[in-house]
Every structure is written in structure tokens, then in C-alpha cells.
Motif scaffolding. Structure first.
Motif, PDB file in Angstrom:
ATOM      1  N   ILE A  67       0.809  -1.223   0.000  1.00  0.00           N
ATOM      2  CA  ILE A  67       0.000   0.000   0.000  1.00  0.00           C
ATOM      3  C   ILE A  67       0.842   1.272   0.000  1.00  0.00           C
ATOM      4  O   ILE A  67       0.337   2.340  -0.365  1.00  0.00           O
ATOM      5  N   LEU A  68       2.106   1.183   0.394  1.00  0.00           N
ATOM      6  CA  LEU A  68       2.960   2.368   0.343  1.00  0.00           C
ATOM      7  C   LEU A  68       3.301   2.713  -1.107  1.00  0.00           C
ATOM      8  O   LEU A  68       3.490   1.821  -1.931  1.00  0.00           O
ATOM      9  N   PRO A  69       3.401   3.986  -1.436  1.00  0.00           N
ATOM     10  CA  PRO A  69       3.801   4.355  -2.802  1.00  0.00           C
ATOM     11  C   PRO A  69       5.296   4.160  -3.004  1.00  0.00           C
ATOM     12  O   PRO A  69       6.071   4.131  -2.041  1.00  0.00           O
ATOM     13  N   LYS A  70       5.684   4.025  -4.246  1.00  0.00           N
ATOM     14  CA  LYS A  70       7.112   3.936  -4.546  1.00  0.00           C
ATOM     15  C   LYS A  70       7.783   5.285  -4.340  1.00  0.00           C
ATOM     16  O   LYS A  70       8.885   5.369  -3.776  1.00  0.00           O
ATOM     17  N   LEU A  71       7.122   6.343  -4.776  1.00  0.00           N
ATOM     18  CA  LEU A  71       7.637   7.702  -4.630  1.00  0.00           C
ATOM     19  C   LEU A  71       6.455   8.622  -4.378  1.00  0.00           C
ATOM     20  O   LEU A  71       5.438   8.552  -5.081  1.00  0.00           O
ATOM     21  N   TYR A  77       9.551   5.733  -0.823  1.00  0.00           N
ATOM     22  CA  TYR A  77       9.034   4.865   0.236  1.00  0.00           C
ATOM     23  C   TYR A  77       9.197   3.389  -0.104  1.00  0.00           C
ATOM     24  O   TYR A  77       8.946   2.536   0.739  1.00  0.00           O
ATOM     25  N   GLY A  78       9.583   3.080  -1.328  1.00  0.00           N
ATOM     26  CA  GLY A  78       9.870   1.705  -1.702  1.00  0.00           C
ATOM     27  C   GLY A  78       8.675   0.786  -1.755  1.00  0.00           C
ATOM     28  O   GLY A  78       8.833  -0.436  -1.693  1.00  0.00           O
ATOM     29  N   ALA A 109      11.206   6.523   6.175  1.00  0.00           N
ATOM     30  CA  ALA A 109      11.544   6.998   4.835  1.00  0.00           C
ATOM     31  C   ALA A 109      11.739   8.506   4.821  1.00  0.00           C
ATOM     32  O   ALA A 109      12.652   9.021   4.170  1.00  0.00           O
ATOM     33  N   ALA A 110      10.889   9.237   5.556  1.00  0.00           N
ATOM     34  CA  ALA A 110      11.018  10.691   5.603  1.00  0.00           C
ATOM     35  C   ALA A 110      12.310  11.115   6.287  1.00  0.00           C
ATOM     36  O   ALA A 110      13.011  12.019   5.823  1.00  0.00           O
ATOM     37  N   ASN A 111      12.655  10.454   7.386  1.00  0.00           N
ATOM     38  CA  ASN A 111      13.900  10.777   8.085  1.00  0.00           C
ATOM     39  C   ASN A 111      15.116  10.410   7.252  1.00  0.00           C
ATOM     40  O   ASN A 111      16.124  11.117   7.250  1.00  0.00           O
TER      41      ASN A 111
END
Length: 340
Positions: A67-71, A77-78, A109-111
Motif C-alpha cells: 500500500i505504500l507508494p514507490k515515490l 518509500y519503496g 523513509a522521511a527521516n
């Protein structure tokens, strides 16, 4: 009656749209600790193991990756950027645990993005505050892509599978993405109940009796039909009991052969000489449907050094396809991590 029959023939998409949906190239889904074999849509992966062997955690990690986006907004976010459907037959899914793991993946991912540009601590904290609204927005977006259904018996499970096509179609229209992953937690949850009630006839005499083999065949048939219209990767967990001879500290598992004569409802899917470290109880219809099988179990060892301190160690072995490697992994508050 005639108008109702004609409704099934009304087209809901063009041939081009159908081909775009079915023939779209889909990425490999490489998930530690399942990274040894590439997994694709159409595969049916079975995670077997005793209770408390982190099977559900592996499903959760797979769902979060899906469910996470790639970008998203310049941050990698992979993920795969698709929806995931989780069917809970065990009725013990912890949504709080799921949300914590998802939130950690987003913040990690943000950090990581801010550290790559060489920010100082104050700049990093300021970056975190600026990213907070975006993280919350992404969290809400990902939670909308996570579809959850709970079933309490085989009747509800079959009814869910029969109507799942319409729900997946509706979700695709609402969110604009396809469901890439179908997760079934505890596929054998109703096995013994169905086996005990196998002699109960249905109300209509012209219908099949409700017994274990019919239920399993119906489940497999409905999933097959669903995959024809909605290509997905299927992952299912199954609780088993290992024999007493298999010590939790052994790194080499000596497989014991179980004859199909011992269990009339099951047989080996490859050959009668296949050796398993557990007693197979699922009917043959399900066993032959599985394309990949993985055995996971906990050990008596705990990590006492390093960053994974006081965490249990788990072992994972591929049974189908058979691999000689034996992987160690641990489960922390932030997810599943490979040790070797």
C-alpha cells in the motif's frame, strides 16, 4: 427474469481496458524474510508454522509494502502503490499494531530522505515538522488502500469470495489503483468445525452436502475465478503442530513423512514420498492450489546483544520450491528483520 439475465451480459469495460488491466507488467514482490524466491501475481504462497511464529507479522509487512507508494512528494518509500485485501479468519487482527508499523515505515523513509541531504539536527527537526502534515496525509491514503474483512465461519468466507469481485471493482473506481495482494490469515481456521459438521445436509435435497471437501473445493474455485479477473498475489497462513522430535533449537530439520492414508482428506501435492515436518490436514484441493510453501517457527533463543536485544529468533525454510538455505529473522516493534 429475462432482464436480470441480460444484466450479466452488459459490458463494463472495453477490450483495450481489459488488456491494459490484465497484461500490465507488475513488479516482483521481494519481502524479507521471503526474499529468496521472487513472488509475482498469480502465485499462491502458504506460510505454515505453529502458533506465535510471526506468520501474521509477515503478512502485515507484505501489506504495508503493497500500500505504500514507490515515490510520493519527492520521497522514496519503496512501496508498490497498490491496494491490499486482508481476510481475517482468525479474528485476532491487531489494527493498532498495523497502524504503528505503517507509521514507522513512513517516518523512517522521511527521516532517511532528510539525512541524505546532510541536514544538521536542528534542520532535521525542522524538516520533520514540515513533513508531519505530509506524513499524516500519506498515512490516511495508505489506510484507505488497506481493505479488511473478518469472517467467522466458512459460509461467510465463501460469501465474501463470491462477492469480492464487485468490491474490488468498486475500490478500483474509487481509489484508482488495483488490489495487488490478497492476504488470508489462518486458512485452516474452520477446518475442524467443518469436518465435525460434514454430515449436516443442506435444506435442498438437490444440493451437495456440506462437508470438508466441498468447502475446500469451493474456496479454491472462487479464488481461481477471482484471479482471472483481478490478478493478485495470494498469501495465506496456516497453523500447524510440529512433532515433539523437532527441537526448537535444531538448525537442521529432519523431515518426517506422513502418509496420505493417515488423513483421507489430504495428500501430498508433489509425490507420495514428500517429507514434511508437520501433519498435513488441509484437503487436496487446497494443497494442489498452493504454488509456494514456507515453514516458519520460533526458537528458544533470544538476542541479548546489539540493536535487536531481547527479541525472539525465528527460523524460515522454503519447502516449495525446496531450498537448502535456512534463514533467521527477528520481529521488533518496527517490523521484521533478517539476521542471516
Amino acid at each position: 427474469m429475462g432482464s436480470h439475465a441480460k444484466a450479466w451480459l452488459v459490458e463494463d469495460e472495453s477490450a483495450r481496458e481489459m488488456l491494459d488491466r490484465v497484461l500490465t507488467e507488475r513488479p516482483f514482490l521481494l519481502l524479507p524474510p521471503l526474499h529468496r524466491v521472487p513472488l509475482r501475481v498469480g502465485n499462491v504462497v502458504e506460510l505454515v508454522g505453529p502458533s506465535s511464529s510471526s506468520k501474521t507479522h509477515i503478512l502485515i509487512q507484505a501489506a504495508i509494502t503493497c500500500i505504500l507508494p514507490k515515490l510520493w512528494k519527492g520521497v522514496s518509500y519503496g512501496g508498490l502503490g497498490h491496494s491490499a485485501m486482508f481476510i481475517d479468519l482468525d479474528c485476532r487482527f491487531d489494527v493498532l499494531r498495523f497502524s504503528e508499523l505503517l507509521n514507522h515505515r513512513i517516518m523512517e523513509a522521511a527521516n532517511g530522505s532528510s539525512s541524505k541531504v546532510g541536514c544538521h539536527q536542528k534542520d532535521s527537526e525542522a524538516q520533520f515538522e514540515r513533513m508531519k502534515p505530509y506524513n499524516e496525509e500519506l498515512f490516511a491514503l495508505c489506510m484507505k488502500r488497506f481493505l479488511y474483512i473478518r469472517c467467522y465461519d466458512s459460509s461467510e468466507f465463501l460469501a465474501t469470495l463470491k462477492t469480492l469481485h464487485y468490491r474490488l471493482q468498486k475500490e478500483r473506481e474509487v481509489h484508482g489503483v488495483n488490489v495487488h495482494l490478497l492476504l488470508i490469515d489462518s486458512i485452516g481456521a474452520f477446518h475442524w468445525v467443518d469436518r465435525g459438521s460434514s454430515s449436516f445436509p443442506l435444506e435442498c435435497d438437490n444440493r451437495k452436502s456440506w462437508h470438508l471437501q466441498n468447502v475446500s473445493e469451493a474456496v479454491v474455485q472462487e479464488i481461481r475465478r477471482l484471479l482471472l479477473v483481478h490478478p493478485m498475489l495470494v498469501m495465506a497462513t496456516k497453523a500447524v503442530v510440529l512433532g515433539n522430535k523437532y527441537s526448537t533449537n535444531e538448525l537442521t530439520w529432519n523431515y518426517r513423512k506422513w502418509s496420505a492414508v493417515d488423513n483421507p482428506y489430504s495428500r501430498n501435492i508433489t509425490s507420495s514420498d514428500q517429507q514434511l515436518p508437520y501433519r498435513e490436514y488441509m484437503p487436496a484441493a487446497w494443497q494442489s492450489f498452493v504454488t509456494h510453501r514456507i515453514l516458519v517457527r520460533a526458537t528458544d533463543d533470544d538476542l541479548v546483544n546489539g540493536e535487536h536485544q531481547n527479541n525472539s529468533i525465528y527460523l524460515l525454510k522454503w519447502l516449495l520450491p525446496p531450498l537448502n538455505s535456512l534463514d533467521k529473522f527477528t520481529v521488533r516493534d518496527t517490523g521484521v528483520f533478517i539476521l542471516s
